[in-house]
Enzyme design. Structure first.
Site, PDB file in Angstrom:
ATOM      1  N   VAL A 161       1.001  -1.365   0.220  1.00 29.64           N
ATOM      2  CA  VAL A 161       0.056  -0.064  -0.054  1.00 29.64           C
ATOM      3  C   VAL A 161       0.744   1.296  -0.049  1.00 29.64           C
ATOM      4  CG1 VAL A 161      -1.925   1.101   1.179  1.00 29.64           C
ATOM      5  CG2 VAL A 161      -1.621  -1.154   1.499  1.00 29.64           C
ATOM      6  N   ILE A 165       5.605   5.334   0.569  1.00 29.88           N
ATOM      7  CA  ILE A 165       5.218   5.990   1.734  1.00 29.88           C
ATOM      8  C   ILE A 165       5.242   4.941   2.909  1.00 29.88           C
ATOM      9  CG2 ILE A 165       3.352   7.299   2.528  1.00 29.88           C
ATOM     10  CD1 ILE A 165       2.179   7.763  -0.126  1.00 29.88           C
ATOM     11  N   LYS A 234      -6.489  -2.032  -1.211  1.00 26.80           N
ATOM     12  CA  LYS A 234      -5.557  -1.150  -0.279  1.00 26.80           C
ATOM     13  C   LYS A 234      -6.167  -0.635   0.857  1.00 26.80           C
ATOM     14  CE  LYS A 234      -2.277   0.191  -4.170  1.00 26.80           C
ATOM     15  NZ  LYS A 234      -2.217   1.295  -5.080  1.00 26.80           N
ATOM     16  N   GLY A 336       5.469   2.677  -8.508  1.00 26.51           N
ATOM     17  CA  GLY A 336       6.917   2.999  -9.531  1.00 26.51           C
ATOM     18  C   GLY A 336       7.837   2.133  -9.010  1.00 26.51           C
TER      19      GLY A 336
HETATM   20  N1  LIG Z   1       4.707  -1.667 -10.459  1.00 24.61           N
HETATM   21  C1  LIG Z   1       4.597  -0.881  -9.394  1.00 24.61           C
HETATM   22  O1  LIG Z   1       4.564   0.172  -9.265  1.00 24.61           O
HETATM   23  C2  LIG Z   1       3.890  -1.451  -8.094  1.00 24.61           C
HETATM   24  C3  LIG Z   1       3.565  -0.716  -7.001  1.00 24.61           C
HETATM   25  C4  LIG Z   1       3.265  -1.356  -5.945  1.00 24.61           C
HETATM   26  C5  LIG Z   1       2.991  -2.707  -5.594  1.00 24.61           C
HETATM   27  N2  LIG Z   1       3.182  -3.629  -6.831  1.00 24.61           N
HETATM   28  C6  LIG Z   1       3.013  -5.030  -6.727  1.00 24.61           C
HETATM   29  O2  LIG Z   1       4.460  -5.589  -6.700  1.00 24.61           O
HETATM   30  C7  LIG Z   1       3.945  -6.995  -7.360  1.00 24.61           C
HETATM   31  C8  LIG Z   1       4.941  -6.818  -8.671  1.00 24.61           C
HETATM   32  O3  LIG Z   1       4.503  -5.954  -9.511  1.00 24.61           O
HETATM   33  P1  LIG Z   1       5.395  -5.721 -10.965  1.00 24.61           P
HETATM   34  O4  LIG Z   1       4.768  -4.371 -11.273  1.00 24.61           O
HETATM   35  O5  LIG Z   1       6.851  -5.645 -10.526  1.00 24.61           O
HETATM   36  O6  LIG Z   1       5.080  -6.952 -11.819  1.00 24.61           O
HETATM   37  P2  LIG Z   1       5.498  -7.382 -13.368  1.00 24.61           P
HETATM   38  O7  LIG Z   1       6.460  -6.042 -13.930  1.00 24.61           O
HETATM   39  O8  LIG Z   1       4.675  -7.731 -14.055  1.00 24.61           O
HETATM   40  O9  LIG Z   1       6.614  -8.543 -12.837  1.00 24.61           O
HETATM   41  C9  LIG Z   1       6.195  -9.850 -12.487  1.00 24.61           C
HETATM   42  C10 LIG Z   1       7.379 -10.653 -12.091  1.00 24.61           C
HETATM   43  O10 LIG Z   1       6.824 -12.081 -11.671  1.00 24.61           O
HETATM   44  C11 LIG Z   1       7.329 -13.013 -12.610  1.00 24.61           C
HETATM   45  N3  LIG Z   1       6.024 -13.850 -12.838  1.00 24.61           N
HETATM   46  C12 LIG Z   1       4.849 -13.432 -12.832  1.00 24.61           C
HETATM   47  N4  LIG Z   1       3.774 -14.675 -12.641  1.00 24.61           N
HETATM   48  C13 LIG Z   1       4.575 -15.717 -12.716  1.00 24.61           C
HETATM   49  C14 LIG Z   1       4.585 -17.054 -12.685  1.00 24.61           C
HETATM   50  N5  LIG Z   1       3.346 -17.745 -12.822  1.00 24.61           N
HETATM   51  N6  LIG Z   1       5.573 -17.998 -12.503  1.00 24.61           N
HETATM   52  C15 LIG Z   1       6.960 -17.457 -12.401  1.00 24.61           C
HETATM   53  N7  LIG Z   1       7.185 -16.033 -12.555  1.00 24.61           N
HETATM   54  C16 LIG Z   1       6.031 -15.293 -12.686  1.00 24.61           C
HETATM   55  C17 LIG Z   1       7.252 -12.337 -13.929  1.00 24.61           C
HETATM   56  O11 LIG Z   1       8.196 -13.408 -14.898  1.00 24.61           O
HETATM   57  P3  LIG Z   1       8.698 -12.862 -15.994  1.00 24.61           P
HETATM   58  O12 LIG Z   1       9.656 -11.632 -16.115  1.00 24.61           O
HETATM   59  O13 LIG Z   1       9.516 -13.942 -16.744  1.00 24.61           O
HETATM   60  O14 LIG Z   1       7.564 -12.506 -16.989  1.00 24.61           O
HETATM   61  C18 LIG Z   1       8.132 -10.927 -13.577  1.00 24.61           C
HETATM   62  O15 LIG Z   1       9.437 -11.220 -13.572  1.00 24.61           O
HETATM   63  C19 LIG Z   1       2.704  -7.013  -7.743  1.00 24.61           C
HETATM   64  O16 LIG Z   1       1.962  -7.516  -6.457  1.00 24.61           O
HETATM   65  C20 LIG Z   1       2.196  -5.541  -7.865  1.00 24.61           C
HETATM   66  O17 LIG Z   1       0.897  -5.498  -7.312  1.00 24.61           O
HETATM   67  C21 LIG Z   1       3.626  -3.123  -7.872  1.00 24.61           C
END
Ligand SMILES: NC(=O)c1ccc[n+]([C@@H]2O[C@H](COP(=O)([O-])OP(=O)(O)OC[C@H]3O[C@@H](n4cnc5c(N)ncnc54)[C@H](OP(=O)(O)O)[C@@H]3O)[C@@H](O)[C@H]2O)c1
Length: 465
Positions: A161, A165, A234, A336
């Site tokens: 969340v 922050i 959240k 981000g």
């Molecule tokens: N992005 C943000 O700003 C942000 C902010 C707050 C919270 N979050 C949270 O942080 C988490 C990650 O977000 P993200 O933006 O980093 O996601 P992302 O860029 O889509 O990355 C997901 C990663 O997980 C791997 N993955 C997904 N499903 C998989 C599976 N079934 N088996 C093996 N590997 C798998 C992917 O592998 P590949 O690389 O091989 O595809 C990728 O490396 C999420 O829960 C999101 O809600 C993100």
């Protein structure tokens, strides 16, 4: 990684989650022995890559004890921005969470499954877990924290969340010294960017959404953001932390921002208000019912003087009101790569510092309550609020009186009723109510809709002060 230069003493030196004693590369014994914590990372996407980048140049000495032992991904062939030794990159995530040599699991893969099962399996194998996965925690937090309490391991979720922050730790720890009354948040950066664009540039919703997509703030399918579902995940987590209850995610009333028009934004500003997608969690004030909460997500008119009114762009903010605390606002980058990775590594640092004191049990203030009472959520119909209503009606004498009479019949008292612009013989009439029960306001509007002079009611929004 620093850990790559270190030689492990051999298996069986440490209990999971306590780290392994190692010697420096000089091979000295006794003095100079250090502890290394072997981390298994699930996911090397946006946030995972940011975490690796921080760990490669550790900003705190304690993080030098981290060895990135395994990284789980979906595709081994994808180009990666960070160099990971090929033998540490795997698609076998099950093995990471059950490997006795892994001390800490960081889950950054997102989605519900297999993330939930992998978190539970890691816990089952006695490993502390750090996650940024709001979707999993909002739906399965109770199951996960019950399992963690049984296994006596920590689950940390600062990044779930508010991105960078530090709102989770604040709500878990320092703010618990007060009786928290309300937590209101702008906790979705995409919608805050869209509403800021609409307010500052006069853009339509569709134009502002296209801008958000062009800048990478909104996904091709923006539903989770613009319908308010992400903010609902959240606020379910924040409400659980603030009030020590389990909040049924699916029961949270949730309205998105698609229906806000530039006209509404303009009129609101004339009255000194701005639109924000607010996630609200507050005590419902039902006598004798401690677990009765008012939790909801919807577009809200906020006075321009409110601390949350000046949070612009993709920034997030959480406003907490407690007794005897008063009001606290935590604001900053809500998502981000850098900010979210910083929150994840902050959790890792907290965990390592705790483990280094020799503590075997997690800090009781971490996480969500293990077996909390289930909150009963106030139905939206019972919520008391002020309302902004825009009615389209024929430009004839007596229309305002007829509308006012309908409101009056349902006990809805009005702060103002004003005729605005006229388009093709239809006048826009804007009404601001005093604080009324939502069901009463809606009943009055159902009647107003039936008036022969009324062509439609394009807008109904709640006003908070
Ligand atoms: N992005 C943000 O700003 C942000 C902010 C707050 C919270 N979050 C949270 O942080 C988490 C990650 O977000 P993200 O933006 O980093 O996601 P992302 O860029 O889509 O990355 C997901 C990663 O997980 C791997 N993955 C997904 N499903 C998989 C599976 N079934 N088996 C093996 N590997 C798998 C992917 O592998 P590949 O690389 O091989 O595809 C990728 O490396 C999420 O829960 C999101 O809600 C993100």
């Amino acid at each position: 990684m620093d850990g790559q230069n270190l030689v492990l003493m051999g298996p069986g030196v440490c209990q999971p989650g306590k780290g392994k004693e190692v010697f420096g590369s000089q091979g000295s014994t006794g003095e100079g022995a250090a502890v290394v914590y072997r981390v298994g990372l699930l996911g090397l996407g946006t946030v995972g890559t940011g975490v690796v980048e921080i760990l490669q140049r550790p900003p705190h000495p304690l993080l030098q004890a981290v060895e990135l032992a395994a990284v789980g991904v979906r595709s081994l062939d994808k180009p990666r921005r960070v160099a990971i030794p090929p033998e540490r990159l795997t698609t076998d995530l099950e093995r990471i969470v059950s490997d006795p040599d892994i001390d800490v699991v960081i889950e950054l893969m997102g989605g519900l499954e297999p993330a939930r099962s992998l978190i539970l399996k890691a816990i089952d194998h006695g490993k502390p877990v750090i996650t940024a996965n709001k979707a999993v925690i909002a739906r399965y937090g109770e199951e996960i924290f019950r399992a963690a309490a049984q296994a006596r391991v920590a689950v940390l979720l600062e990044a779930a969340v508010g991105g960078g922050i530090p709102v989770v730790q604040a709500l878990q720890q320092s703010l618990q010294a007060s009786r928290i009354q309300a937590v209101w948040g702008i906790i979705n950066g995409t919608t805050n960017f869209i509403l800021s664009q609409m307010a500052q540039e006069g853009s339509s919703f569709a134009e502002a959404l296209a801008q958000a997509q062009a800048r990478g703030y909104a996904e091709a399918d923006p539903s989770a953001d613009v319908e308010g579902w992400d903010a609902a995940d959240k606020i379910a987590i924040l409400a659980s932390l603030a009030f020590g209850v389990s909040v049924p995610r699916e029961a949270i009333p949730c309205e998105g921002i698609r229906s806000i028009s530039p006209t509404d934004i303009r009129y609101a500003r004339e009255w000194g208000y701005t639109f924000k997608l607010l996630a609200i969690a507050q005590r419902a004030g039902v006598p004798g019912a401690e677990t009765a909460l008012d939790v909801r997500v919807h577009p809200t008119l906020l006075p321009l003087t409110h601390p949350l009114a000046n949070i612009h762009g993709v920034d997030n903010a959480v406003w907490v009101q407690g007794d005897p605390l008063g009001q606290v606002v935590l604001a900053g980058p809500g998502a981000g790569q850098g900010p979210t990775a910083s929150a994840v590594v902050g959790d890792l640092l907290t965990l390592l510092a705790h483990l280094q004191t020799g503590a075997h049990l997690p800090n009781p203030l971490w996480g969500l309550p293990a077996s909390p009472p289930v909150a009963s959520l106030l139905p939206l119909a019972e919520v008391q609020s002020e309302f902004y209503v825009r009615v389209l009606a024929q430009d004839r004498p007596g229309v305002m009186g007829a509308i006012g009479t309908c409101f009056g019949r349902h006990g809805v008292s009005l702060e103002s009723i004003t005729q605005k612009e006229c388009h093709q013989e239809l006048a826009e009439i804007v009404v601001l109510t005093h604080t009324v029960r939502e069901a009463d306001c809606r009943q009055a509007l159902a009647e107003i809709q039936q008036l022969p002079q009324v062509a439609g009611i394009p807008s109904l929004f709640r006003v908070l002060r």
